[in-house]
Scaffold this active site. Structure first.
Site, PDB file in Angstrom:
ATOM      1  N   VAL A 263       0.943  -1.197  -0.018  1.00  0.00           N
ATOM      2  CA  VAL A 263       0.047   0.218   0.178  1.00  0.00           C
ATOM      3  C   VAL A 263       0.724   1.206   0.100  1.00  0.00           C
ATOM      4  O   VAL A 263       1.924   1.402   0.898  1.00  0.00           O
ATOM      5  CB  VAL A 263      -0.907   0.065   1.353  1.00  0.00           C
TER       6      VAL A 263
ATOM      7  N   GLY B  95      -0.497  10.709   1.876  1.00  0.00           N
ATOM      8  CA  GLY B  95      -1.067  11.804   3.070  1.00  0.00           C
ATOM      9  C   GLY B  95      -0.966  11.295   4.264  1.00  0.00           C
ATOM     10  O   GLY B  95       0.081  11.183   4.652  1.00  0.00           O
ATOM     11  N   SER B  96      -2.045  11.253   4.906  1.00  0.00           N
ATOM     12  CA  SER B  96      -1.932  10.664   6.309  1.00  0.00           C
ATOM     13  C   SER B  96      -1.417   9.284   6.479  1.00  0.00           C
ATOM     14  O   SER B  96      -1.021   9.105   7.756  1.00  0.00           O
ATOM     15  CB  SER B  96      -3.538  10.788   6.960  1.00  0.00           C
TER      16      SER B  96
ATOM     17  N   GLU C  61     -10.580   5.289   4.168  1.00  0.00           N
ATOM     18  CA  GLU C  61     -10.503   5.926   2.696  1.00  0.00           C
ATOM     19  C   GLU C  61     -11.622   5.862   1.967  1.00  0.00           C
ATOM     20  O   GLU C  61     -11.619   6.117   0.835  1.00  0.00           O
ATOM     21  CB  GLU C  61      -9.260   5.403   1.916  1.00  0.00           C
TER      22      GLU C  61
HETATM   23  C1  SIN Z   1      -3.136   8.533   1.808  1.00  0.00           C
HETATM   24  O1  SIN Z   1      -2.535   8.836   2.624  1.00  0.00           O
HETATM   25  O2  SIN Z   1      -2.514   7.867   0.864  1.00  0.00           O
HETATM   26  C2  SIN Z   1      -4.507   8.724   1.302  1.00  0.00           C
HETATM   27  C3  SIN Z   1      -5.064  10.134   1.728  1.00  0.00           C
HETATM   28  C4  SIN Z   1      -5.180  10.223   3.235  1.00  0.00           C
HETATM   29  O3  SIN Z   1      -5.666   9.270   3.756  1.00  0.00           O
HETATM   30  O4  SIN Z   1      -4.825  11.292   3.745  1.00  0.00           O
END
Ligand code: SIN
Length: 185
Positions: free
Chosen positions: A5, A9-10, A86
């Site tokens: 994965v 982002g977060s 998500e």
């Molecule tokens: C990610 O972090 O890959 C997707 C966006 C998020 O959850 O901030």
């Protein structure tokens, strides 16, 4: 089967699932943008927050962290968890992941990435581009069950600097939020 994965982002600082390896690297052909609306995590339907998504950008790269999940039961648990976290991201892509800027072949093929597309039919929460000031003001105003939207932005700015990535869009927005907050004092 091993599952990978990619987080941009977060997910960079908080995976929230069990993994065997975390590898810093990048994907090609995308740019990280604060264009996705969040009504369930970092905002509400009345005051949507903004979170990052990926926008196609030929020739550009996006740095982040890839997580390797080796055990099938861990992969199942991770997927179940991610599908909730998500859920406002309407698309899963399977992309090549690189760790070396000079490499011609990927370190891993088929890393799973959650993307919120600009298709307003499939993704009703999409907000899209706006000026830094407008985005910053929306972020300042928004707070959701996962906390204030500004914390999402500041955490991401920090996580990116920790992995050695200076993302101008993220830094500019964080600076704009700080500027407005100081002005308001
Ligand atoms: C990610 O972090 O890959 C997707 C966006 C998020 O959850 O901030």
């Amino acid at each position: 089967m091993v599952m990978w994965v990619f987080g941009y982002g977060s997910l960079i600082s908080k995976a929230g699932f069990h993994y065997d390896e975390r590898v810093i690297g990048f994907i090609k052909g995308y740019r990280r943008v604060f264009y996705q609306g969040s009504t369930d995590h970092r905002g509400t339907p009345e005051f949507p927050g903004r979170t990052v998504t990926l926008e196609p950008a030929p020739g550009e790269i996006c740095w982040g962290a890839a997580y390797k999940i080796s055990k099938e039961e861990d992969a199942e648990t991770a997927l179940t968890y991610l599908e909730v976290r998500e859920k406002q991201y309407d698309k899963k892509e399977y992309l090549d992941f690189y760790t070396d800027l000079t490499a011609t072949s990927p370190a891993v093929s088929g890393v799973m990435v959650y993307i919120a597309t600009a298709d307003k039919k499939a993704n009703v929460n999409y907000l899209g581009p706006a000026s830094d000031e407008e985005i910053a003001r929306q972020i300042i105003q928004a707070e959701g069950p996962a906390g204030p939207n500004r914390d999402y932005l500041f955490n991401l700015e920090k996580a990116l600097l920790q992995i050695g990535c200076k993302d101008k869009h993220v830094i500019d927005l964080a600076n704009e939020v700080r500027r407005i907050l100081e002005e308001e004092q």
